[in-house]
Scaffold this motif. Structure first.
Motif: not given
Length: 270
Positions: A2-5, A7-13, A38-41
């Motif tokens: 859930k935390d990963n979703l 984290k990644y949903s914010i930059p995609i949004l 990019i930072t998350l990846i």
């Protein structure tokens, strides 16, 4: 998960919002979203680079293949400059005190979910080993299984049992002085995916502990060390462990020492 979703949903949004700007590539939302993504990846790659080969092999290349996993704990017991090894109960070599972790009955639910199958081929002097963490797991479930093991749920977490079985029950050490022991966790060693002699692929994991010897126990171990060897145990130097029992002086094997003894000694897979 859930935390990963999140984290990644914010930059995609942010990137999606940038699509509605007149100049997508120069939009502050687009730039913020791309930089964050990019930072998350990169952070994920840094945290998981050692596991990337495992992830690719199990999650992508061999999702449906069975992997044999064996997960055990080992003790390093040192007095002066020598280490105590015990004779294997199933093989003709000496090794550190220790053995496979065991599962608890409550593990049946996660084992069913991950399609875990016990290894029925391994036998002890008491017959087929039961509830040992020697199992077969489909590639697609290997990462989840390893995460379950690290969670310490529904499984044995103390290395006391094998210490008792191999040293106290065998009358190598007295019960009274060693009924309570202290030990220090040193490191978890995980092998790469290896080709097994029996066929197929496997992964070996060892958790290494150092016995913390108290003032009551030390004289007993020192006395045991004077005996040097018996049909149940030996005391050996680090040099002899590094050569797996081959003496550089006599140019011959003094003892057969199991390879995982060296892994425990060096705290790394070789």
């Amino acid at each position: 998960m859930k935390d990963n979703l999140i984290k990644y949903s914010i930059p995609i949004l942010l990137i999606i919002i940038g699509l509605f700007d007149n100049d997508f590539w120069h939009s502050p939302f687009t730039r913020a979203g791309i930089i964050s993504l990019i930072t998350l990846i990169l952070g994920w790659l840094i945290d998981n680079y050692k596991q990337l080969i495992l992830i690719i092999n199990t999650q992508i290349l061999h999702r449906k293949k069975d992997f044999r996993l064996s997960i055990a704990y080992l003790y390093r017991i040192k007095v002066d400059n020598e280490y105590l090894l015990v004779k294997s109960r199933t093989r003709n070599y000496y090794q550190p005190v220790g053995g496979c972790y065991k599962t608890l009955p409550s593990s049946s639910a996660i084992f069913e979910k991950l399609e875990v199958k016990p290894d029925r081929k391994f036998e002890t002097e008491k017959g087929i080993a039961k509830n040992d963490l020697r199992v077969y797991v489909k590639g697609k479930n290997v990462i989840s299984f390893l995460k379950w093991f690290d969670s310490k749920k529904d499984r044995e977490i103390s290395p006391w049992r094998e210490f008792c079985e191999e040293l106290i029950s065998e009358d190598i050490l007295p019960w009274r002085q060693f009924r309570f022991i202290d030990y220090e966790f040193k490191k978890k060693i995980q092998s790469p995916i290896i080709k097994l002699d029996s066929g197929g692929k496997g992964i070996f994991i060892f958790e290494i502990f150092d016995l913390v010897i108290n003032n009551e126990q030390l004289p007993i171990l020192e006395k045991l060390k004077l005996e040097k060897e018996s049909d149940k145990f030996i005391w050996v130097t680090d040099d002899l462990i590094q050569t797996l029992g081959h003496s550089l002086n006599s140019k011959e094997y003094m003892f057969e020492i199991a390879p995982h003894t060296k892994y425990a000694q060096n705290l790394k897979w070789e």
